[in-house]
Design a protein around this motif. Sequence first.
Motif, PDB file in Angstrom:
ATOM      1  N   VAL A 140     -29.046  10.507 -35.782  1.00  0.00           N
ATOM      2  CA  VAL A 140     -28.479   9.231 -35.381  1.00  0.00           C
ATOM      3  C   VAL A 140     -28.002   8.478 -36.610  1.00  0.00           C
ATOM      4  O   VAL A 140     -28.584   8.607 -37.695  1.00  0.00           O
ATOM      5  N   ALA A 141     -26.941   7.696 -36.454  1.00  0.00           N
ATOM      6  CA  ALA A 141     -26.440   6.824 -37.508  1.00  0.00           C
ATOM      7  C   ALA A 141     -26.453   5.397 -36.989  1.00  0.00           C
ATOM      8  O   ALA A 141     -26.027   5.130 -35.860  1.00  0.00           O
ATOM      9  N   GLY A 142     -26.947   4.478 -37.805  1.00  0.00           N
ATOM     10  CA  GLY A 142     -27.068   3.090 -37.395  1.00  0.00           C
ATOM     11  C   GLY A 142     -25.755   2.336 -37.516  1.00  0.00           C
ATOM     12  O   GLY A 142     -24.716   2.884 -37.879  1.00  0.00           O
ATOM     13  N   ALA A 143     -25.824   1.053 -37.202  1.00  0.00           N
ATOM     14  CA  ALA A 143     -24.638   0.203 -37.211  1.00  0.00           C
ATOM     15  C   ALA A 143     -25.107  -1.245 -37.210  1.00  0.00           C
ATOM     16  O   ALA A 143     -26.304  -1.530 -37.212  1.00  0.00           O
ATOM     17  N   ARG A 144     -24.155  -2.159 -37.205  1.00  0.00           N
ATOM     18  CA  ARG A 144     -24.518  -3.575 -37.178  1.00  0.00           C
ATOM     19  C   ARG A 144     -24.881  -4.054 -35.786  1.00  0.00           C
ATOM     20  O   ARG A 144     -25.507  -5.089 -35.626  1.00  0.00           O
ATOM     21  N   THR A 145     -24.480  -3.319 -34.776  1.00  0.00           N
ATOM     22  CA  THR A 145     -24.825  -3.645 -33.398  1.00  0.00           C
ATOM     23  C   THR A 145     -25.179  -2.349 -32.676  1.00  0.00           C
ATOM     24  O   THR A 145     -24.744  -1.259 -33.086  1.00  0.00           O
ATOM     25  N   PRO A 146     -25.943  -2.434 -31.577  1.00  0.00           N
ATOM     26  CA  PRO A 146     -26.254  -1.217 -30.819  1.00  0.00           C
ATOM     27  C   PRO A 146     -25.022  -0.468 -30.341  1.00  0.00           C
ATOM     28  O   PRO A 146     -25.058   0.755 -30.195  1.00  0.00           O
TER      29      PRO A 146
ATOM     30  N   ARG B 249     -24.123   5.976 -33.382  1.00  0.00           N
ATOM     31  CA  ARG B 249     -23.558   7.305 -33.154  1.00  0.00           C
ATOM     32  C   ARG B 249     -24.688   8.317 -33.130  1.00  0.00           C
ATOM     33  O   ARG B 249     -25.629   8.233 -33.931  1.00  0.00           O
ATOM     34  N   ILE B 250     -24.600   9.305 -32.234  1.00  0.00           N
ATOM     35  CA  ILE B 250     -25.609  10.351 -32.111  1.00  0.00           C
ATOM     36  C   ILE B 250     -24.923  11.710 -32.169  1.00  0.00           C
ATOM     37  O   ILE B 250     -23.886  11.927 -31.527  1.00  0.00           O
TER      38      ILE B 250
ATOM     39  N   PHE C 210     -21.442  11.592 -30.268  1.00  0.00           N
ATOM     40  CA  PHE C 210     -21.398  10.701 -29.114  1.00  0.00           C
ATOM     41  C   PHE C 210     -21.436   9.234 -29.557  1.00  0.00           C
ATOM     42  O   PHE C 210     -22.072   8.882 -30.553  1.00  0.00           O
ATOM     43  N   ALA C 211     -20.747   8.398 -28.758  1.00  0.00           N
ATOM     44  CA  ALA C 211     -20.763   6.953 -28.946  1.00  0.00           C
ATOM     45  C   ALA C 211     -21.054   6.300 -27.611  1.00  0.00           C
ATOM     46  O   ALA C 211     -20.884   6.906 -26.547  1.00  0.00           O
TER      47      ALA C 211
ATOM     48  N   VAL D  58     -22.485  17.302 -40.275  1.00  0.00           N
ATOM     49  CA  VAL D  58     -23.457  16.287 -40.676  1.00  0.00           C
ATOM     50  C   VAL D  58     -22.937  14.917 -40.258  1.00  0.00           C
ATOM     51  O   VAL D  58     -21.782  14.574 -40.541  1.00  0.00           O
ATOM     52  N   LEU D  59     -23.783  14.143 -39.586  1.00  0.00           N
ATOM     53  CA  LEU D  59     -23.498  12.733 -39.301  1.00  0.00           C
ATOM     54  C   LEU D  59     -24.158  11.920 -40.403  1.00  0.00           C
ATOM     55  O   LEU D  59     -25.383  11.889 -40.519  1.00  0.00           O
TER      56      LEU D  59
END
Length: 572
Positions: free
Chosen positions: A530-536, A540-541, A549-550, A565-566
Motif C-alpha cells: 500500500v502507498a499512503g496519501a494526504r487523504t484516504p 493506492r494498493i 488499484f485506486a 513495485v509500488l
Amino acid sequence: MTTRASRRLLRAAAVAVVALLLPACAGLPTSGDVAVGLELGESPDDVDVLPVASGPIAGAGPEEIVEGFLEAGITTSDNWATAREFLAPSLQRSWRPSAGVSIDAGSEARTLTSNLADDQVEDADEAEVQVLLELVASVDDSGEYSGAPGDSSIPFALARGEDGEWRITQAPDGVVIDEARFPNVFEGYSLQWFDASWSRLVPDTRWFPRRQSPATTVTQALVAGTPAEWLDPAVQTAFPADVQLAQDAVLITAQVAEVSLTRPAAGLDRTTLARMRTQLQATLKAAGVNVTQVRFSVDGRALDAGVVELAGPTPDPGTLVLKDGVFGRIVGDEIASLSAISPQIQSISQPIEAIDVAADDASAALQLDDGHVYLVGKGSRDELDARPGLVRPSLDPYGYVWSVPAGAPQAVQAVGADVVAHKVASAWPSASSVSDVRVAADGARVAAVIVVGGQRWLAVAAVVRDDSGVPTELGEVRPLLQLSEASTGLVWLGPDRLAVLTDSSTPRLLVQPVGGPGSAETAPSDAASVAGARTPAGVRILDADGQLFAHAGSAWREVAEGVAVLATRAGE
C-alpha cells in the motif's frame, strides 16, 4: 422485567418526540460563529444532528433512574442539565460531567444489577445499582481519546426524595456514551504544536462536545493546555505559561479572530508573538473555523504579531511505481521519470522490494531482495544497513533512513546522507517483534506495527532529536489499535491518520486516526502493498499480480497493471 422494558420504550419515544420538535421550535441564532451551508449536491442527512435525551419519568425505579442518567450523557447542553435531573440536589452541584467520557458498546450491552428485588423497591428508601459496561474507548478531561477495550463496573447509590422519587446520591464524575453516537455528540479537533525546530506543526487530536463555539473551545485548549503526554517530548508551544485568555470567548469579526490576552503578553518579543499567532491560526483552520487571521490584544490594545514561515507541504507526488524497468510517476499511460533518482533506480539489476522517495524527489531509500537497505541520490548509491531480517525502510523529513530488524525492534537506527548510523534509544522497549515502521511527515512521530506479549498492535511514539535534527530516542509508546491479523503495509494518510493493510484471505485496509475511532474496509484480493496519501481517496494498493488499484467511491478500480513495485513517499 416487563415494567422496565415498557419504561425503556417510553423513554425512547420521548427522545424521538423531543428530537422531532426541535427543528420546529428552534429560532435563528443571533450570535456565534458563521456556519457554511450545504454544498451543491450534499444531502441534508449529512448535517449534524445532536442527540437529545429526556429527563426522569415519574415513578421510575432505581435501575430505570440509572439507565436514564446514562442515556442523558448524549445531551451536553447547559453543562449536561438533563443528566443532572437524575441526581439528588447535593450531587447536582458537585458532579463533574467534563471529567471524561466512557465510550461503550451500547445500551444493549450494559448490565444493571440492583441490591433490591422488585418486591422490595416500593418499601425501600435507599438502593445500590451496579452497571457493567463493555468499554470500547475513553476520553479524559483534556479531551484526549484512548482505546480502552474491556469490561468496567460503575457503582451508583440512590435515595428517595421528599416527593417519593428516586434520585442518584453517588455517581462517578464523567459521562457514558455509546460508540455509535459518540461522533454525533463529540467532535475531534487537532491542536497544533511546534516541533523542536519551530519549523513544523504537529497535530494533537482532542475531543470536545459539539455545538460549543469551536473558536473558543480550541483557543482555550491551546493557550491553557499542554500536549498529550506521549507527544510532549517532541513538541513545544509558543504560548508562555503566564499568558492566558483575558476573556472566555473568542469573537469572530469579518473572518478575524479577536483574542484578548492577559497583560504578560504585552512584553513578549516579536518572534514569540509571531509563533503564537501562527500556531493558533493553524489550530483554528484545522478546526474548520472560517478565519483569515488572528488578532491579539491586551487591555484593548492590539499587539503587533506577524507570522513565521513553516516548512511547506510538498506538491502532490501522484503515484510512484517501478514498471517495465522504468521508475517514476504515473501520468496517463506513461511513467514520468524523476531526474535525480530514476536513472539510479533503473540501473539496479537486482530485484527491488521497496522504494521510499524523499519529499523533494532528490533521494530514495531502497530495499533489495537480499533485504539490504540503500540510499540513492543523483549519481550515488550507498549501502546503509545489511543486518538480516530488516523491515522496509522509512525516510524522514530530515533525510534520515530508519531501519530495524523484524526480530529486534529495539535495534532501530537512522542513517543520514553521510552514511553514519545513529542508534535510536528507547525504541519499542516491550516489543518482541516489529513488521512495519513509518515516520510521519513532521518527523516528530513514528508509527509501527509491533508484537507485545503475544498481541499485535499499531502504535506511535514521539521522536526526540538533537539540535542538528538527528533522531536520538523515542518517547513513550502509545498503543492505538490491536490487530487480529498480520500487516503487509503501514502508511500515513495526511498528518493525523494511519492505514494498515492486513494479510489474510480477505485483506482489509484499517484506517486509524491518532487519537480517535477508526474504520475498516475490504481491500482488493491478494493485496500485497500500500502507498499512503494526504487523504484516504489517494491510497493506492498493489496486488500480488502487479495490478494497481485506486478508490472509486466505496469500491476499488484497477488503474494500472504490470507494476513491479509500488513506491511510497516519505511521511506518507
